[in-house]
Write an enzyme that holds these catalytic residues in place. Structure first.
Site, PDB file in Angstrom:
ATOM      1  N   GLY A  42      32.873  34.981  42.647  1.00 33.62           N
ATOM      2  CA  GLY A  42      33.747  35.469  41.576  1.00 33.62           C
ATOM      3  C   GLY A  42      33.855  34.486  40.430  1.00 33.62           C
ATOM      4  O   GLY A  42      33.309  33.377  40.486  1.00 33.62           O
ATOM      5  N   ASP A  43      34.519  34.930  39.374  1.00 32.89           N
ATOM      6  CA  ASP A  43      34.759  34.109  38.176  1.00 32.89           C
ATOM      7  C   ASP A  43      33.472  33.634  37.510  1.00 32.89           C
ATOM      8  O   ASP A  43      33.441  32.575  36.891  1.00 32.89           O
ATOM      9  CB  ASP A  43      35.630  32.883  38.511  1.00 32.89           C
ATOM     10  CG  ASP A  43      36.869  33.270  39.272  1.00 32.89           C
ATOM     11  OD1 ASP A  43      37.587  34.146  38.794  1.00 32.89           O
ATOM     12  OD2 ASP A  43      37.105  32.707  40.349  1.00 32.89           O
ATOM     13  N   GLY A  45      32.062  35.066  35.021  1.00 28.41           N
ATOM     14  CA  GLY A  45      32.079  35.391  33.590  1.00 28.41           C
ATOM     15  C   GLY A  45      31.535  36.786  33.337  1.00 28.41           C
ATOM     16  O   GLY A  45      30.892  37.048  32.331  1.00 28.41           O
ATOM     17  N   LYS A  46      31.839  37.701  34.272  1.00 30.32           N
ATOM     18  CA  LYS A  46      31.367  39.083  34.147  1.00 30.32           C
ATOM     19  C   LYS A  46      32.000  39.781  32.953  1.00 30.32           C
ATOM     20  O   LYS A  46      31.364  40.584  32.271  1.00 30.32           O
ATOM     21  CB  LYS A  46      31.717  39.879  35.413  1.00 30.32           C
ATOM     22  CG  LYS A  46      31.080  39.318  36.659  1.00 30.32           C
ATOM     23  CD  LYS A  46      31.527  40.039  37.907  1.00 30.32           C
ATOM     24  CE  LYS A  46      32.920  39.695  38.387  1.00 30.32           C
ATOM     25  NZ  LYS A  46      33.087  38.320  38.873  1.00 30.32           N
ATOM     26  N   LYS A  48      32.790  38.830  29.973  1.00 31.87           N
ATOM     27  CA  LYS A  48      32.149  38.637  28.668  1.00 31.87           C
ATOM     28  C   LYS A  48      30.923  39.549  28.511  1.00 31.87           C
ATOM     29  O   LYS A  48      30.756  40.206  27.484  1.00 31.87           O
ATOM     30  CB  LYS A  48      31.743  37.167  28.526  1.00 31.87           C
ATOM     31  CG  LYS A  48      30.957  36.876  27.266  1.00 31.87           C
ATOM     32  CD  LYS A  48      30.624  35.400  27.187  1.00 31.87           C
ATOM     33  CE  LYS A  48      29.304  35.171  26.514  1.00 31.87           C
ATOM     34  NZ  LYS A  48      28.917  33.769  26.480  1.00 31.87           N
ATOM     35  N   GLY A  70      40.323  38.959  37.530  1.00 27.97           N
ATOM     36  CA  GLY A  70      40.929  38.489  36.289  1.00 27.97           C
ATOM     37  C   GLY A  70      39.874  38.149  35.271  1.00 27.97           C
ATOM     38  O   GLY A  70      39.317  37.065  35.290  1.00 27.97           O
ATOM     39  N   THR A  72      38.489  37.182  31.656  1.00 27.23           N
ATOM     40  CA  THR A  72      38.966  36.598  30.406  1.00 27.23           C
ATOM     41  C   THR A  72      37.912  36.857  29.347  1.00 27.23           C
ATOM     42  O   THR A  72      36.754  36.500  29.527  1.00 27.23           O
ATOM     43  CB  THR A  72      39.123  35.077  30.554  1.00 27.23           C
ATOM     44  OG1 THR A  72      39.847  34.833  31.749  1.00 27.23           O
ATOM     45  CG2 THR A  72      39.866  34.477  29.375  1.00 27.23           C
ATOM     46  N   ARG A 140      45.414  55.066  56.608  1.00 23.92           N
ATOM     47  CA  ARG A 140      45.734  56.402  56.076  1.00 23.92           C
ATOM     48  C   ARG A 140      47.208  56.695  55.839  1.00 23.92           C
ATOM     49  O   ARG A 140      47.671  57.817  55.996  1.00 23.92           O
ATOM     50  CB  ARG A 140      45.085  57.488  56.950  1.00 23.92           C
ATOM     51  CG  ARG A 140      43.591  57.508  56.711  1.00 23.92           C
ATOM     52  CD  ARG A 140      42.836  58.195  57.789  1.00 23.92           C
ATOM     53  NE  ARG A 140      42.869  57.412  59.019  1.00 23.92           N
ATOM     54  CZ  ARG A 140      42.305  57.776  60.150  1.00 23.92           C
ATOM     55  NH1 ARG A 140      41.691  58.927  60.224  1.00 23.92           N
ATOM     56  NH2 ARG A 140      42.348  57.004  61.209  1.00 23.92           N
ATOM     57  N   GLN A 220      35.346  40.595  41.393  1.00 27.22           N
ATOM     58  CA  GLN A 220      34.950  39.633  42.451  1.00 27.22           C
ATOM     59  C   GLN A 220      33.423  39.528  42.543  1.00 27.22           C
ATOM     60  O   GLN A 220      32.774  39.635  41.515  1.00 27.22           O
ATOM     61  CB  GLN A 220      35.568  40.012  43.805  1.00 27.22           C
ATOM     62  CG  GLN A 220      37.067  39.930  43.846  1.00 27.22           C
ATOM     63  CD  GLN A 220      37.723  41.226  43.463  1.00 27.22           C
ATOM     64  OE1 GLN A 220      37.257  42.291  43.788  1.00 27.22           O
ATOM     65  NE2 GLN A 220      38.829  41.156  42.756  1.00 27.22           N
ATOM     66  N   THR A 295      42.284  32.687  36.345  1.00 26.06           N
ATOM     67  CA  THR A 295      42.896  33.478  35.268  1.00 26.06           C
ATOM     68  C   THR A 295      44.199  34.116  35.743  1.00 26.06           C
ATOM     69  O   THR A 295      45.193  34.147  35.029  1.00 26.06           O
ATOM     70  CB  THR A 295      41.950  34.657  34.878  1.00 26.06           C
ATOM     71  OG1 THR A 295      40.635  34.161  34.752  1.00 26.06           O
ATOM     72  CG2 THR A 295      42.380  35.326  33.599  1.00 26.06           C
ATOM     73  N   ASP A 329      26.250  25.751  29.281  1.00 22.88           N
ATOM     74  CA  ASP A 329      26.792  24.678  28.428  1.00 22.88           C
ATOM     75  C   ASP A 329      27.598  23.655  29.222  1.00 22.88           C
ATOM     76  O   ASP A 329      27.643  22.476  28.871  1.00 22.88           O
ATOM     77  CB  ASP A 329      27.668  25.282  27.307  1.00 22.88           C
ATOM     78  CG  ASP A 329      28.742  26.211  27.862  1.00 22.88           C
ATOM     79  OD1 ASP A 329      28.367  27.177  28.568  1.00 22.88           O
ATOM     80  OD2 ASP A 329      29.946  25.970  27.619  1.00 22.88           O
TER      81      ASP A 329
HETATM   82  P1  GTP Z   1      36.460  37.826  38.273  1.00 25.54           P
HETATM   83  O1  GTP Z   1      36.242  39.290  38.134  1.00 25.54           O
HETATM   84  O2  GTP Z   1      37.884  37.469  38.574  1.00 25.54           O
HETATM   85  O3  GTP Z   1      35.555  37.199  39.266  1.00 25.54           O
HETATM   86  O4  GTP Z   1      36.178  37.106  36.817  1.00 25.54           O
HETATM   87  P2  GTP Z   1      34.960  37.121  35.820  1.00 25.54           P
HETATM   88  O5  GTP Z   1      33.680  36.999  36.503  1.00 25.54           O
HETATM   89  O6  GTP Z   1      35.078  38.277  34.912  1.00 25.54           O
HETATM   90  O7  GTP Z   1      35.204  35.787  35.059  1.00 25.54           O
HETATM   91  P3  GTP Z   1      35.945  35.629  33.680  1.00 25.54           P
HETATM   92  O8  GTP Z   1      35.556  36.737  32.753  1.00 25.54           O
HETATM   93  O9  GTP Z   1      37.382  35.401  33.926  1.00 25.54           O
HETATM   94  O10 GTP Z   1      35.207  34.333  33.138  1.00 25.54           O
HETATM   95  C1  GTP Z   1      35.540  33.070  33.551  1.00 25.54           C
HETATM   96  C2  GTP Z   1      35.711  32.172  32.366  1.00 25.54           C
HETATM   97  O11 GTP Z   1      34.451  31.743  31.900  1.00 25.54           O
HETATM   98  C3  GTP Z   1      36.413  32.755  31.170  1.00 25.54           C
HETATM   99  O12 GTP Z   1      37.336  31.818  30.690  1.00 25.54           O
HETATM  100  C4  GTP Z   1      35.294  32.987  30.164  1.00 25.54           C
HETATM  101  O13 GTP Z   1      35.723  32.914  28.826  1.00 25.54           O
HETATM  102  C5  GTP Z   1      34.396  31.835  30.486  1.00 25.54           C
HETATM  103  N1  GTP Z   1      32.988  32.015  30.151  1.00 25.54           N
HETATM  104  C6  GTP Z   1      32.208  33.114  30.322  1.00 25.54           C
HETATM  105  N2  GTP Z   1      30.933  32.828  29.977  1.00 25.54           N
HETATM  106  C7  GTP Z   1      30.917  31.525  29.581  1.00 25.54           C
HETATM  107  C8  GTP Z   1      29.881  30.620  29.141  1.00 25.54           C
HETATM  108  O14 GTP Z   1      28.704  30.972  29.049  1.00 25.54           O
HETATM  109  N3  GTP Z   1      30.264  29.336  28.843  1.00 25.54           N
HETATM  110  C9  GTP Z   1      31.549  28.899  28.948  1.00 25.54           C
HETATM  111  N4  GTP Z   1      31.843  27.640  28.650  1.00 25.54           N
HETATM  112  N5  GTP Z   1      32.538  29.719  29.366  1.00 25.54           N
HETATM  113  C10 GTP Z   1      32.223  31.002  29.684  1.00 25.54           C
END
Ligand code: GTP
Length: 421
Positions: A42-43, A45-46, A48, A70, A72, A140, A220, A295, A329
């Protein structure tokens, strides 16, 4: 089936200006039904990627999970949006967002009580009531969104659910007064939600017949899948490809391209095995560079190197057509970068694939490849050929090890900070 949410009319976002013809045609060529799924814990960055792709799709749908996901995302003016239940397509005015039957809407309190009950061996949930909600579904006595339309039978259903929780948990205070109050609360929810409630199975299949383009947004990730993840340290739903069909009522043959989102390193929230975890200062460096704090809960995430054994396993389960490597990055701070490439048992026996047996997983040894870092800021790079050679080498090594092409590379949190490869 659950509800659909119409997009807010508040944002007017344009296509990212950095799009080249190639990138636009790459997105346009994605299948009618495509999906974005998490490939680690998870997390990744899906949110974006979904936000970027959403303007090329008519519908963005969620099929599993609940408000424990969550996402972001930052819009083109740099404004931050933290989304939980609503699909990330919501920032796009012309996209219709669907919350499918596989998604649960949480009942607060019970998750925390269950964690307390499990005491020391706690799973590390987000305490958003998602697990209890799914258990109600399976035993159920769950309440479905359409039940909000039938206030004559709703109180009795709620009574069964709350009485069950009260009999399970000593600290769950429940009585007739509470039932009355809750029913009144839900009556108000029902009025507000009524315009958004549709039969999503019919809606999705009808949209497919009408040739609408549909993007499924996973919450997730596969390593947290109830079946394929590191059980019991998993979520209660199926964040992998199978969850798309069970959570939306659409046939497997209509599902086309699936993009796996994978962070250039690994993070994990809560307990459970994490073979490539970096403990101590190295972990802190990744955590702060990558801002690895939840998040939804603000909890610090555990951090480590990219685990190719786990990634190959995840690619196998989902059949990804391409990958989105995010947060490249963040690795700019490291003079050398490691990739976990294989596992061995303590006695030296190679482990063929990511093991489902937790005991084995906890005892194995990871073998790493070490690659040079690039020691320069790549956050303003927009073309693959402009990335430092060492960064290209890292990307291409992952592609080679995993056998799936990386088509998208994230170099910053902003919408435009994406390289199309
Ligand atoms: P879950 O569904 O809870 O697993 O989250 P997610 O996969 O959607 O992750 P989320 O969108 O919360 O992204 C995690 C963080 O990474 C956020 O703060 C994004 O802004 C940041 N983020 C996404 N892509 C990039 C990247 O390429 N570089 C950087 N530095 N941050 C990124």
């Amino acid at each position: 089936s659950c509800s659909s949410i119409k997009p807010s009319a508040s944002s007017s976002l344009s296509v990212a200006e950095s799009f080249t013809k190639d990138s636009a045609s790459r997105i346009e060529s994605l299948s009618q039904v495509s999906g974005v799924l998490g490939s680690q814990w998870g997390d990744e960055g899906k949110g974006k990627l979904v936000d970027i792709l959403a303007e090329h799709f008519d519908i963005v749908a969620r099929c599993q999970g609940g408000a424990n996901a969550g996402h972001t995302i930052y819009n083109s003016e740099g404004k931050k949006f933290a989304l939980h239940l609503v699909p990330s397509g919501i920032l796009n005015e012309d996209t219709l967002c669907v919350i499918g039957n596989g998604v649960v809407v949480h009942l607060p309190e019970v998750d925390g009580l269950r964690e307390a009950e499990l005491a020391k061996s706690f799973i590390g949930t987000t305490r958003r009531g998602i697990g209890p909600c799914y258990s109600s579904k399976v035993i159920r006595n769950g309440i479905r969104v359409c039940d909000l339309r039938h206030m004559d039978t709703f109180p009795q259903k709620l009574d069964v659910l709350l009485s069950d929780a009260a009999s399970r948990f000593e600290n769950f205070k429940y009585g007739p007064e509470m039932l009355k109050e809750e029913v009144e609360r839900y009556k108000r929810f029902a009025e507000r939600l009524e315009p958004f409630i549709v039969d999503t199975v019919h809606f999705m299949n009808d949209s497919i017949a009408k040739k609408k383009k549909i993007l499924v947004e996973g919450g997730q990730a596969t390593m947290l899948d109830i079946d394929f993840g590191t059980y019991p340290f998993v979520t209660s739903s199926s964040p992998s490809a199978g969850g798309i069909c069970t959570g939306l009522g659409i046939a497997p043959r209509v599902v086309g391209d699936l993009i796996g989102v994978v962070k250039a390193y690994t993070s994990r929230v809560g307990s459970g095995p994490f073979p490539t975890e970096i403990l101590g200062q190295g972990g802190d460096l990744l955590r702060f560079a990558g801002q690895e704090f939840g998040t939804t809960t603000g909890r610090p995430r555990r951090c480590g190197w990219l685990d190719v054994v786990a990634l190959k396993y995840v690619c196998q389960i989902n059949g990804f057509s391409s990958l989105n490597l995010t947060k490249l990055d963040v690795l700019s701070e490291f003079s050398e970068i490691q990739i976990g490439v294989s596992y061995k048992q303590i006695d030296g026996t190679p482990v063929e694939s990511f093991p489902g047996d937790l005991r084995l997983l906890e005892q194995l040894k990871v073998e790493y490849e070490v690659l040079p870092g690039w020691n320069s800021d790549i956050s303003s790079v927009r073309k693959y050929e402009d990335l430092p050679k060492a960064a290209q080498q890292y990307v291409e090594r992952i592609e080679k090890l995993v056998g799936v092409p990386i088509h998208y590379i994230g170099v910053g949190p902003g919408r435009d900070a994406l390289i199309y490869k």
